[in-house]
Design a protein around this motif. Sequence first.
Motif, mmCIF file in Angstrom:
data_model
loop_
_atom_site.group_PDB
_atom_site.id
_atom_site.type_symbol
_atom_site.label_atom_id
_atom_site.label_comp_id
_atom_site.label_asym_id
_atom_site.label_seq_id
_atom_site.Cartn_x
_atom_site.Cartn_y
_atom_site.Cartn_z
ATOM 1 N N ASP A 170 0.832 -1.206 0.000
ATOM 2 C CA ASP A 170 0.000 0.000 0.000
ATOM 3 C C ASP A 170 0.863 1.251 0.000
ATOM 4 O OD1 ASP A 170 -2.195 -1.554 -0.003
ATOM 5 O OD2 ASP A 170 -3.053 -0.788 1.873
ATOM 6 N N GLU A 171 1.941 1.190 0.757
ATOM 7 C CA GLU A 171 2.817 2.355 0.864
ATOM 8 C C GLU A 171 3.406 2.713 -0.501
ATOM 9 O OE1 GLU A 171 6.262 1.691 3.179
ATOM 10 O OE2 GLU A 171 6.792 3.818 3.192
ATOM 11 N N GLN A 172 3.860 1.690 -1.215
ATOM 12 C CA GLN A 172 4.404 1.934 -2.553
ATOM 13 C C GLN A 172 3.348 2.497 -3.489
ATOM 14 O OE1 GLN A 172 5.833 -2.131 -3.120
ATOM 15 N NE2 GLN A 172 7.905 -1.333 -3.373
ATOM 16 N N LEU A 173 2.140 1.965 -3.385
ATOM 17 C CA LEU A 173 1.078 2.436 -4.270
ATOM 18 C C LEU A 173 0.708 3.886 -3.956
ATOM 19 C CD1 LEU A 173 -1.131 -0.777 -4.496
ATOM 20 C CD2 LEU A 173 0.417 0.148 -6.208
ATOM 21 N N HIS A 174 0.818 4.269 -2.680
ATOM 22 C CA HIS A 174 0.571 5.676 -2.321
ATOM 23 C C HIS A 174 1.618 6.588 -2.955
ATOM 24 C CE1 HIS A 174 -2.900 5.715 0.229
ATOM 25 N NE2 HIS A 174 -2.444 4.735 0.979
ATOM 26 N N LEU A 175 2.873 6.138 -2.931
ATOM 27 C CA LEU A 175 3.937 6.919 -3.564
ATOM 28 C C LEU A 175 3.677 7.044 -5.062
ATOM 29 C CD1 LEU A 175 7.029 5.315 -1.781
ATOM 30 C CD2 LEU A 175 6.018 7.555 -1.306
ATOM 31 N N LEU A 176 3.314 5.909 -5.659
ATOM 32 C CA LEU A 176 3.019 5.893 -7.090
ATOM 33 C C LEU A 176 1.895 6.876 -7.413
ATOM 34 C CD1 LEU A 176 3.533 4.471 -9.803
ATOM 35 C CD2 LEU A 176 1.759 2.842 -9.183
ATOM 36 N N ALA A 177 0.841 6.860 -6.593
ATOM 37 C CA ALA A 177 -0.298 7.756 -6.827
ATOM 38 C C ALA A 177 0.138 9.209 -6.704
ATOM 39 C CB ALA A 177 -1.416 7.438 -5.843
ATOM 40 N N ALA A 178 1.034 9.478 -5.751
ATOM 41 C CA ALA A 178 1.511 10.856 -5.582
ATOM 42 C C ALA A 178 2.197 11.342 -6.854
ATOM 43 C CB ALA A 178 2.485 10.924 -4.399
ATOM 44 N N PHE A 179 2.919 10.440 -7.506
ATOM 45 C CA PHE A 179 3.591 10.815 -8.752
ATOM 46 C C PHE A 179 2.590 10.966 -9.899
ATOM 47 C CE2 PHE A 179 5.458 9.500 -12.817
ATOM 48 C CZ PHE A 179 6.414 10.481 -12.966
ATOM 49 N N ILE A 180 1.734 9.974 -10.059
ATOM 50 C CA ILE A 180 0.805 9.983 -11.207
ATOM 51 C C ILE A 180 -0.120 11.191 -11.143
ATOM 52 C CG2 ILE A 180 -1.174 8.766 -12.214
ATOM 53 C CD1 ILE A 180 0.286 6.151 -11.638
ATOM 54 N N ALA A 181 -0.558 11.555 -9.944
ATOM 55 C CA ALA A 181 -1.465 12.690 -9.814
ATOM 56 C C ALA A 181 -0.789 13.990 -10.243
ATOM 57 C CB ALA A 181 -1.961 12.803 -8.376
ATOM 58 N N ARG A 182 0.535 14.002 -10.298
ATOM 59 C CA ARG A 182 1.244 15.223 -10.686
ATOM 60 C C ARG A 182 1.615 15.259 -12.165
ATOM 61 N NH1 ARG A 182 1.261 14.496 -5.741
ATOM 62 N NH2 ARG A 182 1.068 16.282 -4.355
ATOM 63 N N MET A 183 1.352 14.195 -12.873
ATOM 64 C CA MET A 183 1.592 14.233 -14.319
ATOM 65 C C MET A 183 0.437 14.972 -14.983
ATOM 66 S SD MET A 183 3.437 10.781 -15.545
ATOM 67 C CE MET A 183 2.249 9.611 -14.958
ATOM 68 N N PRO A 184 0.589 15.567 -16.142
ATOM 69 C CA PRO A 184 1.791 15.549 -16.982
ATOM 70 C C PRO A 184 2.799 16.651 -16.662
ATOM 71 C CG PRO A 184 0.010 16.623 -18.154
ATOM 72 C CD PRO A 184 -0.526 16.228 -16.798
ATOM 73 N N ARG A 185 2.535 17.455 -15.625
ATOM 74 C CA ARG A 185 3.456 18.573 -15.387
ATOM 75 C C ARG A 185 4.361 18.297 -14.202
ATOM 76 N NH1 ARG A 185 -0.855 20.887 -17.727
ATOM 77 N NH2 ARG A 185 -2.126 20.600 -15.880
ATOM 78 N N VAL A 186 5.228 17.315 -14.348
ATOM 79 C CA VAL A 186 6.209 17.046 -13.299
ATOM 80 C C VAL A 186 7.410 17.955 -13.551
ATOM 81 C CG1 VAL A 186 7.593 15.262 -12.190
ATOM 82 C CG2 VAL A 186 5.447 14.654 -13.303
ATOM 83 N N PRO A 187 7.851 18.707 -12.539
ATOM 84 C CA PRO A 187 8.996 19.603 -12.729
ATOM 85 C C PRO A 187 10.199 18.832 -13.289
ATOM 86 C CG PRO A 187 8.031 19.911 -10.557
ATOM 87 C CD PRO A 187 7.306 18.768 -11.188
ATOM 88 N N SER A 188 10.931 19.494 -14.181
ATOM 89 C CA SER A 188 11.985 18.769 -14.901
ATOM 90 C C SER A 188 13.104 18.322 -13.964
ATOM 91 C CB SER A 188 12.547 19.623 -16.032
ATOM 92 O OG SER A 188 13.028 20.836 -15.494
ATOM 93 N N ASN A 189 13.352 19.086 -12.879
ATOM 94 C CA ASN A 189 14.432 18.649 -11.987
ATOM 95 C C ASN A 189 14.067 17.341 -11.286
ATOM 96 O OD1 ASN A 189 12.457 20.218 -10.608
ATOM 97 N ND2 ASN A 189 13.798 20.262 -8.803
ATOM 98 N N ILE A 190 12.769 17.170 -10.996
ATOM 99 C CA ILE A 190 12.330 15.917 -10.376
ATOM 100 C C ILE A 190 12.420 14.762 -11.361
ATOM 101 C CG2 ILE A 190 10.276 14.738 -9.480
ATOM 102 C CD1 ILE A 190 9.702 17.066 -7.809
#
Lengths: 173, 179
Positions: free
Chosen positions: B140-160
């Motif tokens: 579950d913890e990994q999936l929460h991290l994954l969701a945190a990333f996906i929810a920020r696409m398509p505009r993920v800052p380039s440095n990240i």
Amino acid sequence: MKNFLHGFIAAIVILPVGALGYFCMGFADAQSDVAPSVLESRMMGAAVHAAVARSATKLVAPIADDDVLVKGGKVYVEGCQGCHGELGKPFGEDHSHYPRVPQFPYTGTQYTEPQIYWVVKHGIRMTAMSAYGRFYSEEQLWSIAAFLHRIRTLPPGVAERILTKSADAGASH
Amino acid sequence: MKRFVAGFLTGVLGLVLVALVCLRFGFADVRADATIPAWLARWLNVSAHASVLRQASSLPAFVPATDANVIAGGRLYLSDCVGCHGEPGKPPSDFGATFYPPAPQLALEGTRYSEQQVFWIAKHGVRRTGMSAQTDSYSDEQLHLLAAFIARMPRVPSNILTEIRQEPVSAAPAAEPKK
């Protein structure tokens, strides 16, 4: 008679609208980590089989020798067994796709060679089976079909040849 | 009134019978390599969205959106999701397009699902699509991290994005335990 007709029309309108409302309001479960009911599996399985049989009637499979089976088996090991079950490994049930992905090394398949060719090439709608026509040559598709059709009754030595050869070729996998 | 009911029942039976006969005799088109009509795609989307909304409404709060968490989630995404859902900065996935309905191109389009809903979908999957339940593969913890990333696409800052790509995917701390 007029009342009968009114009732008939009401049913034909209300049923689709009701179904649409049922889906649009989110009453249809979405999660794929439970198994479909036996009724649904059997009904949709029969529907898919009938549709594939209808579409693939005119296809004729080329004659396959052991080399073709080995070739098809290697494609299976490379590209199919991640979902459909590893060749030579103990049975593992799929419990993450809906409908469930058939585990061919243990169940085999009721589809004929031309039907398997057609399914791999075109995929199956509303399932996790995507269309591989863009990724495999005709020759590869037919070799997969030949292999899958005989997956439970492979001639002696073929399984060993598939597994030993793909062991070094599939190192990157 | 009796006649109306009789007509109604005949109509219901007739519709169900016609549907069953169409299915049984192979008249349903099953090819996945045809383009999905826009109305069907929209309707499937609406019903999946409504269903997820209904079931994912009472989920625990997501992980804090620190850079470290988004990066860890991004590494999970790069290791396992890009094959179907597209890689940031790359053309859409050819493989994702061969499903019916096609896999959403998250890297290009982002998603209208909330972070909790993305978590729920990744965990439980979506029926009658290529999206399988990931509950066996990830915690579950990994999936929460994954969701945190996906929810920020398509505009993920380039440095990240650069940091996500920097370390080899297997070295990502969150990607290790595959139960």
